[in-house]
Design a protein around this motif. Structure first.
Motif, short mmCIF file in Angstrom:
data_model
loop_
_atom_site.label_atom_id
_atom_site.label_comp_id
_atom_site.label_asym_id
_atom_site.label_seq_id
_atom_site.Cartn_x
_atom_site.Cartn_y
_atom_site.Cartn_z
N UNK A 1 13.93 -16.03 -0.32
CA UNK A 1 14.41 -15.26 -1.47
C UNK A 1 14.73 -16.19 -2.64
N UNK A 2 15.45 -17.26 -2.37
CA UNK A 2 15.86 -18.21 -3.41
C UNK A 2 14.64 -18.86 -4.07
N UNK A 3 13.64 -19.20 -3.27
CA UNK A 3 12.47 -19.90 -3.80
C UNK A 3 11.60 -18.99 -4.65
N UNK A 4 11.47 -17.73 -4.26
CA UNK A 4 10.55 -16.84 -4.96
C UNK A 4 11.15 -16.24 -6.23
N UNK A 5 12.45 -16.19 -6.30
CA UNK A 5 13.09 -15.49 -7.41
C UNK A 5 12.69 -16.05 -8.77
N UNK A 6 12.56 -17.34 -8.88
CA UNK A 6 12.27 -17.96 -10.17
C UNK A 6 10.80 -18.03 -10.54
N UNK A 7 9.93 -17.44 -9.74
CA UNK A 7 8.50 -17.58 -9.97
C UNK A 7 7.89 -16.42 -10.76
N UNK B 1 21.23 -9.74 -0.17
CA UNK B 1 21.84 -9.17 -1.37
C UNK B 1 22.83 -10.14 -2.00
N UNK B 2 23.59 -10.84 -1.18
CA UNK B 2 24.51 -11.84 -1.73
C UNK B 2 23.76 -12.88 -2.54
N UNK B 3 22.63 -13.33 -2.02
CA UNK B 3 21.82 -14.32 -2.74
C UNK B 3 21.30 -13.74 -4.05
N UNK B 4 20.82 -12.52 -4.03
CA UNK B 4 20.27 -11.91 -5.24
C UNK B 4 21.33 -11.63 -6.29
N UNK B 5 22.53 -11.24 -5.83
CA UNK B 5 23.58 -10.84 -6.76
C UNK B 5 24.51 -11.98 -7.15
N UNK B 6 24.32 -13.16 -6.54
CA UNK B 6 25.17 -14.30 -6.87
C UNK B 6 26.54 -14.27 -6.24
N UNK B 7 26.70 -13.48 -5.18
CA UNK B 7 28.00 -13.39 -4.50
C UNK B 7 28.21 -14.57 -3.57
#
Length: 365
Positions: free
Chosen positions: A270-276, A301-307
């Motif tokens: 999730x972290x790697x793909x988000x910025x692409x 969801x925590x990763x996506x929302x910055x929690x």
């Protein structure tokens, strides 16, 4: 627009039946956990139910009509079973057999519309990647992935990269987009596992890459796949949108697969793909252990929302996990399944067969 979570109460009040792998609470557990952690405030959107006409964007009208009829009568006729694969062990008749998948599809299609101008949206009830135009297939009555990608196209989003890390190959999505030069399809799935498609040498047309992996596939090996193949390939494609099917049946605790990932691997993808890409749509998928699914998808969801994810859950969240039950558990879950969302890393050797398959795909142009 900040990250959005699309969910529905229909997942709490419906079930495929006591003997089915999808009898376990999944999306409702994620909603409850994220709510208990205070992560949904101002970000939760209720999923609409897709109408039959909207589903005709990919699904055959006769099939959608049969799916509705089977729900209304509680019976799938012999003709429905033969033609549409309704009323089978995998795709049983149950009370919400149209409304539940239509809600999942409605959520994904709404997300695709909302992403027109960019953003990040999470639909854990989505990811039904086996559904076919005129048949139920592999627990999937509809294919919300294909429908969502088609709605992205209708909203002017042309180049779509689809990455699937479910333990099972995405045969339905491949049927929908293989050979499309503006769609990149990458599937990492367990070899010799139903639906027995997605061989390494099966390119399915342009921009379609299948990576079957052996039993015991671990965090070290997933990191190699991510860093050496997925990230470079998606980056080179320059997508307008990335769609990630984040099935959690590749986790070590899952009863329907024999892979050995921790949920750290899912978070890393999730972290790697988000910025692409300027648009990122993350879906659920497979996963049949309620504790491992709920914890994994909540971490996503925590990763996506910055929690921030605490090392120890507060008592309200811990109680949600302790109150889950599952007849298929066999033995009591490890204590960490109740007290934390973070799995211990499951590292291991990078086996030669995995390295060789990565190199095979790297060499494809």
């Amino acid at each position: 627009m900040g990250p959005i979570f699309i969910g529905s109460e229909i997942y709490r009040g419906s079930s495929y039946g006591l003997g089915h792998p999808l009898r376990v609470p999944r999306v409702s557990t994620v909603m409850d956990l994220c709510g208990a952690m205070g992560w949904l405030a101002g970000r939760y959107v209720n999923s609409p139910r897709a109408k039959p006409a909207a589903l005709h964007l990919w699904h055959e009208p006769d099939y959608i009509a049969a799916l509705q009829a089977a729900e209304a009568t509680g019976v799938a006729t012999a003709a429905m079973q033969a033609r549409f694969h309704l009323g089978t062990h995998s795709n049983p008749v149950f009370e919400a057999m149209f409304r539940r998948p239509a809600t999942g599809a409605g959520g994904v299609m709404l997300a695709a519309e909302m992403l027109r101008d960019g953003g990040v949206i999470y639909v854990p009830g989505g990811g039904t990647h086996h559904g076919l135009p005129g048949q139920a297939n592999g627990f999937c009555y509809l294919n919300d992935v294909v429908l969502g990608m088609k709605v992205l196209r209708l909203n002017g989003v042309r180049r779509i990269a689809y990455v699937d890390i479910d333990a099972h190959h995405c045969d339905g999505v491949e049927a929908g987009f293989a050979g499309d030069p503006d769609a990149l399809l990458i599937s990492v799935h367990e070899e010799k596992r139903w639906p027995f498609t997605g061989a390494l040498t099966d390119d399915g047309g342009s921009n379609c890459f299948n990576l079957p992996v052996p039993r015991g596939f671990n965090d070290t090996e997933m990191r190699a796949v991510l860093e050496q193949f997925i990230i470079p390939r998606v980056a080179a494609f320059r997508p307008d949108a990335v769609v990630l099917q984040c099935g959690s049946d590749a986790l070590e605790e899952d009863p329907l697969a024999r892979l050995s990932l921790s949920n750290n691997a899912h978070v890393a993808v999730v972290r790697a793909l988000r910025g692409l890409s300027p648009r990122f749509l993350v879906l659920g998928g497979g996963g049949y252990n309620p504790w491992s699914v709920g914890r994994c998808w909540s971490r996503v969801w925590a990763e996506l929302s910055g929690a921030d994810v605490p090392d120890r859950l507060p008592s309200t969240a811990e109680a949600i996990l302790r109150n889950l039950s599952w007849l298929g558990a066999g033995r009591a879950p490890a204590e960490a399944m109740f007290t934390t969302l973070k799995d211990a890393p499951r590292e291991g050797s990078l086996r030669p067969e995995v390295s060789e398959r990565i190199k095979f795909l790297e060499a494809r142009t």
